[in-house]
Design a protein around this motif. Structure first.
Motif, mmCIF file in Angstrom:
data_model
loop_
_atom_site.group_PDB
_atom_site.id
_atom_site.type_symbol
_atom_site.label_atom_id
_atom_site.label_comp_id
_atom_site.label_asym_id
_atom_site.label_seq_id
_atom_site.Cartn_x
_atom_site.Cartn_y
_atom_site.Cartn_z
ATOM 1 N N ILE A 1 92.916 -13.106 39.995
ATOM 2 C CA ILE A 1 91.949 -12.363 40.809
ATOM 3 C C ILE A 1 90.566 -12.432 40.167
ATOM 4 C CG2 ILE A 1 91.279 -10.042 41.588
ATOM 5 C CD1 ILE A 1 94.337 -9.493 41.907
ATOM 6 N N HIS A 2 90.526 -12.261 38.846
ATOM 7 C CA HIS A 2 89.247 -12.338 38.131
ATOM 8 C C HIS A 2 88.657 -13.747 38.222
ATOM 9 C CE1 HIS A 2 86.301 -12.167 34.857
ATOM 10 N NE2 HIS A 2 86.389 -10.847 34.933
ATOM 11 N N LEU A 3 89.515 -14.764 38.076
ATOM 12 C CA LEU A 3 89.052 -16.151 38.162
ATOM 13 C C LEU A 3 88.454 -16.457 39.523
ATOM 14 C CD1 LEU A 3 88.859 -19.183 37.442
ATOM 15 C CD2 LEU A 3 91.300 -19.377 37.959
ATOM 16 N N TYR A 4 89.211 -16.197 40.580
ATOM 17 C CA TYR A 4 88.750 -16.580 41.924
ATOM 18 C C TYR A 4 87.669 -15.639 42.452
ATOM 19 C CZ TYR A 4 92.208 -20.236 42.126
ATOM 20 O OH TYR A 4 92.920 -21.380 41.861
ATOM 21 N N GLY A 5 87.554 -14.466 41.845
ATOM 22 C CA GLY A 5 86.485 -13.553 42.226
ATOM 23 C C GLY A 5 85.175 -13.841 41.507
ATOM 24 N N ASN A 6 85.250 -14.579 40.394
ATOM 25 C CA ASN A 6 84.047 -14.823 39.585
ATOM 26 C C ASN A 6 83.743 -16.294 39.355
ATOM 27 O OD1 ASN A 6 83.185 -11.984 38.438
ATOM 28 N ND2 ASN A 6 85.411 -12.047 38.309
ATOM 29 N N LYS A 7 84.538 -17.197 39.935
ATOM 30 C CA LYS A 7 84.317 -18.628 39.719
ATOM 31 C C LYS A 7 82.947 -19.048 40.233
ATOM 32 C CE LYS A 7 86.635 -20.021 44.003
ATOM 33 N NZ LYS A 7 85.495 -20.604 44.710
ATOM 34 N N ALA B 1 85.634 -15.725 29.803
ATOM 35 C CA ALA B 1 84.315 -16.345 29.605
ATOM 36 C C ALA B 1 84.291 -17.792 30.072
ATOM 37 C CB ALA B 1 83.921 -16.267 28.130
ATOM 38 N N LEU B 2 85.472 -18.417 30.178
ATOM 39 C CA LEU B 2 85.533 -19.845 30.505
ATOM 40 C C LEU B 2 85.162 -20.146 31.956
ATOM 41 C CD1 LEU B 2 88.791 -20.870 28.588
ATOM 42 C CD2 LEU B 2 86.414 -21.291 27.912
ATOM 43 N N TRP B 3 85.170 -19.135 32.808
ATOM 44 C CA TRP B 3 84.771 -19.407 34.196
ATOM 45 C C TRP B 3 83.486 -18.681 34.576
ATOM 46 C CZ3 TRP B 3 89.989 -17.796 33.374
ATOM 47 C CH2 TRP B 3 90.243 -16.429 33.512
ATOM 48 N N ARG B 4 82.665 -18.420 33.566
ATOM 49 C CA ARG B 4 81.371 -17.827 33.851
ATOM 50 C C ARG B 4 80.271 -18.886 33.774
ATOM 51 N NH1 ARG B 4 81.926 -12.481 35.451
ATOM 52 N NH2 ARG B 4 79.738 -12.847 35.855
ATOM 53 N N ILE B 5 79.082 -18.515 34.226
ATOM 54 C CA ILE B 5 77.960 -19.441 34.301
ATOM 55 C C ILE B 5 77.644 -20.021 32.918
ATOM 56 C CG2 ILE B 5 76.240 -17.613 33.974
ATOM 57 C CD1 ILE B 5 74.495 -19.161 36.043
ATOM 58 N N LEU C 1 80.975 -5.201 28.682
ATOM 59 C CA LEU C 1 79.976 -6.155 28.213
ATOM 60 C C LEU C 1 80.037 -7.438 29.047
ATOM 61 C CD1 LEU C 1 80.459 -5.772 24.350
ATOM 62 C CD2 LEU C 1 78.484 -4.996 25.670
ATOM 63 N N SER C 2 78.915 -8.139 29.136
ATOM 64 C CA SER C 2 78.913 -9.404 29.872
ATOM 65 C C SER C 2 79.722 -10.443 29.103
ATOM 66 C CB SER C 2 77.478 -9.895 30.058
ATOM 67 O OG SER C 2 76.884 -10.140 28.798
ATOM 68 N N ARG C 3 80.162 -11.483 29.810
ATOM 69 C CA ARG C 3 80.924 -12.557 29.154
ATOM 70 C C ARG C 3 79.987 -13.435 28.320
ATOM 71 N NH1 ARG C 3 85.423 -10.187 29.159
ATOM 72 N NH2 ARG C 3 83.836 -8.541 29.172
ATOM 73 N N PHE C 4 80.535 -14.093 27.324
ATOM 74 C CA PHE C 4 79.725 -14.969 26.473
ATOM 75 C C PHE C 4 79.060 -16.070 27.300
ATOM 76 C CE2 PHE C 4 81.665 -14.475 21.934
ATOM 77 C CZ PHE C 4 81.315 -13.130 21.955
ATOM 78 N N LEU C 5 77.844 -16.383 26.942
ATOM 79 C CA LEU C 5 77.112 -17.487 27.551
ATOM 80 C C LEU C 5 77.276 -18.731 26.687
ATOM 81 C CD1 LEU C 5 73.918 -15.439 28.438
ATOM 82 C CD2 LEU C 5 75.718 -16.143 30.018
ATOM 83 N N SER C 6 76.675 -19.827 27.102
ATOM 84 C CA SER C 6 76.873 -21.087 26.399
ATOM 85 C C SER C 6 76.191 -21.115 25.037
ATOM 86 C CB SER C 6 76.354 -22.243 27.255
ATOM 87 O OG SER C 6 76.543 -23.474 26.596
ATOM 88 N N ILE C 7 74.917 -20.788 24.990
ATOM 89 C CA ILE C 7 74.161 -20.889 23.739
ATOM 90 C C ILE C 7 74.124 -19.556 23.002
ATOM 91 C CG2 ILE C 7 71.913 -21.417 22.719
ATOM 92 C CD1 ILE C 7 71.470 -23.411 24.993
ATOM 93 N N VAL C 8 73.645 -18.520 23.664
ATOM 94 C CA VAL C 8 73.646 -17.187 23.043
ATOM 95 C C VAL C 8 74.874 -16.438 23.553
ATOM 96 C CG1 VAL C 8 71.175 -17.031 22.675
ATOM 97 C CG2 VAL C 8 72.100 -16.356 24.868
ATOM 98 N N PRO C 9 75.696 -15.875 22.671
ATOM 99 C CA PRO C 9 76.955 -15.274 23.125
ATOM 100 C C PRO C 9 76.781 -14.174 24.176
ATOM 101 C CG PRO C 9 76.988 -15.582 20.760
ATOM 102 C CD PRO C 9 75.606 -15.896 21.214
ATOM 103 N N LEU C 10 76.119 -13.077 23.819
ATOM 104 C CA LEU C 10 76.005 -11.947 24.736
ATOM 105 C C LEU C 10 74.605 -11.863 25.333
ATOM 106 C CD1 LEU C 10 77.847 -8.887 23.111
ATOM 107 C CD2 LEU C 10 78.435 -10.051 25.234
ATOM 108 N N ALA C 11 74.550 -11.671 26.654
ATOM 109 C CA ALA C 11 73.251 -11.480 27.301
ATOM 110 C C ALA C 11 72.590 -10.205 26.783
ATOM 111 C CB ALA C 11 73.446 -11.400 28.812
ATOM 112 N N GLU C 12 73.406 -9.182 26.487
ATOM 113 C CA GLU C 12 72.860 -7.920 25.963
ATOM 114 C C GLU C 12 72.142 -8.145 24.638
ATOM 115 O OE1 GLU C 12 76.372 -6.770 28.552
ATOM 116 O OE2 GLU C 12 75.885 -8.327 27.108
#
Length: 391
Positions: free
Chosen positions: A8-14, A105-109, A369-380
């Motif tokens: 549900i999380h995957l298909y809701g956030n892909k 985090a693997l299916w986030r932007i 918390l937001s999911r990890f990003l590619s270069i900087v881990p947390l947006a916060e």
């Protein structure tokens, strides 16, 4: 239940499309020569024929992400049952699932479609296969073949999820200390994997003489939305020049390193829990006693992550792998029955029951918390950093 929640999380956030930095790897294959990152494109070519479409690639990725959710859910379910429903085992599994650097985090932007997604899936499958095969030579031959397959997918595997493979082989050697063959097989596996890294990184040979020819091929034979710049970095520029171009053109080293440090502060309660367990296992041990148990080698395996942090800037991606290893190693040593780790888990279970409200609050905090990003881990962390570095 875990599997359906993850789905549900995957298909809701892909994301609507694969990360354009990684997308070109889905269109390159061994028919074009010998190159790093050609394995996924070769599999896709077998499945889809001469033309690789965006939709086919997206479905291929979603299938593997769904399979990853299923495999991880199976592992968690098996471990919880094996532990006789130990409350701390359940809590640690939930903490990983809620963690910003966990599987979600693997299916986030920024990370959606990156090749280490496949590395994690085939690493977990390797662990399963390793424990199911009884013949010692066959299990080590199979896990070596799977490790080389992972390297063909993405050579960065050796510095990301390969430490998990090293860990399970090392634990197997410690569990069977009289069988010297296992150490020979383990050292052979490590030698083959590192040799393959150098071959894949420095002996690439394709039919293309420049990046323009490669992009022309991709434009004619795929409908992928990709960036040409990564192709130039990977296949046509010397390593030193490629690293200099990335760090000068994309982000300053000061920024992503400081952001990662702030991320560590924001996630310090989770880090404290993991470190406390390992400290309990390793305290009051001499060097000799440390070498007779797998705790020290498991910690030393962390050194394999260093090259990625030193020579590449995607510290968010590397932190996802590091976080996964930390949780996996902790739970794996509990599962394999090492007394000190099992003792630590029993004590930790009492603590989370005693401070149940704090334990639940930590789970909620981490999940929000937001999911990890590619270069900087947390947006916060980036939001906190920006006012500090702006003039």
């Amino acid at each position: 239940v875990c599997f359906f929640i993850l789905l549900i999380h995957l298909y809701g956030n892909k994301q609507s499309s694969i990360n354009n930095w990684a997308a070109s790897s889905y269109g390159l294959h061994y028919g074009l020569g010998f190159g790093s990152r050609f394995m996924i494109g070769s599999i896709l070519k077998l499945l889809s024929g001469d033309f690789v479409s965006h939709n086919e690639t997206h479905l291929f990725l979603l299938f593997h992400l769904s399979l990853l959710c299923g495999v991880l859910s199976y592992f968690i379910n098996f471990l919880i049952k094996k532990s006789n429903y130990n409350k701390f085992v359940i809590y640690l599994c939930l903490l990983y699932l809620a963690h910003p650097g966990g599987i979600t985090a693997l299916w986030r932007i920024g990370i959606y479609g990156k090749l280490e997604t496949y590395n994690l899936l085939y690493t977990l499958l390797s662990v399963s296969v390793f424990h199911r095969i009884r013949s010692v030579p066959i299990k080590y031959i199979v896990i070596t073949a799977l490790s080389l397959f992972n390297m063909a997918i993405y050579q960065g595997f050796v510095f990301l999820y390969y430490p998990i493979i090293v860990l399970i082989m090392t634990v197997d050697c410690y569990d069977n200390q009289q069988d010297k063959r296992r150490w020979i097989f383990t050292l052979s596996n490590i030698s083959f994997v590192f040799a393959s890294f150098f071959v894949l990184r420095f002996a690439t040979s394709t039919i293309f003489s420049n990046v323009q020819e490669m992009t022309h091929y991709l434009d004619q034979n795929t409908s992928l939305e990709y960036l040409p710049f990564p192709l130039e970095l990977e296949y046509f520029l010397p390593l030193s020049k490629a690293f200099k171009m990335v760090t000068s053109n994309i982000i300053s080293p000061y920024s992503y390193r400081l952001s990662t440090f702030i991320t560590a502060i924001l996630l310090s309660p989770v880090i404290f829990i993991i470190l406390s367990l390992w400290y309990y296992c390793m305290r009051r041990q001499t060097l000799k006693s440390s070498l007779s148990l797998p705790y020290l080698p498991a910690v030393l395996s962390l050194l394999l992550f260093l090259p990625q942090y030193i020579f590449n800037i995607d510290w968010g991606r590397w932190s996802i792998a590091l976080n996964t290893y930390a949780f996996f190693a902790t739970l794996y040593l509990y599962y394999t029955g090492f007394p000190k780790m099992q003792e630590a888990f029993q004590k930790a279970e009492k603590y989370i029951l005693k401070y149940s409200y704090l334990s639940i609050a930590l789970l909620i905090y981490v999940a929000l918390l937001s999911r990890f990003l590619s270069i900087v881990p947390l947006a916060e962390a980036n939001h906190l950093l920006t006012p500090l570095i702006q003039p």
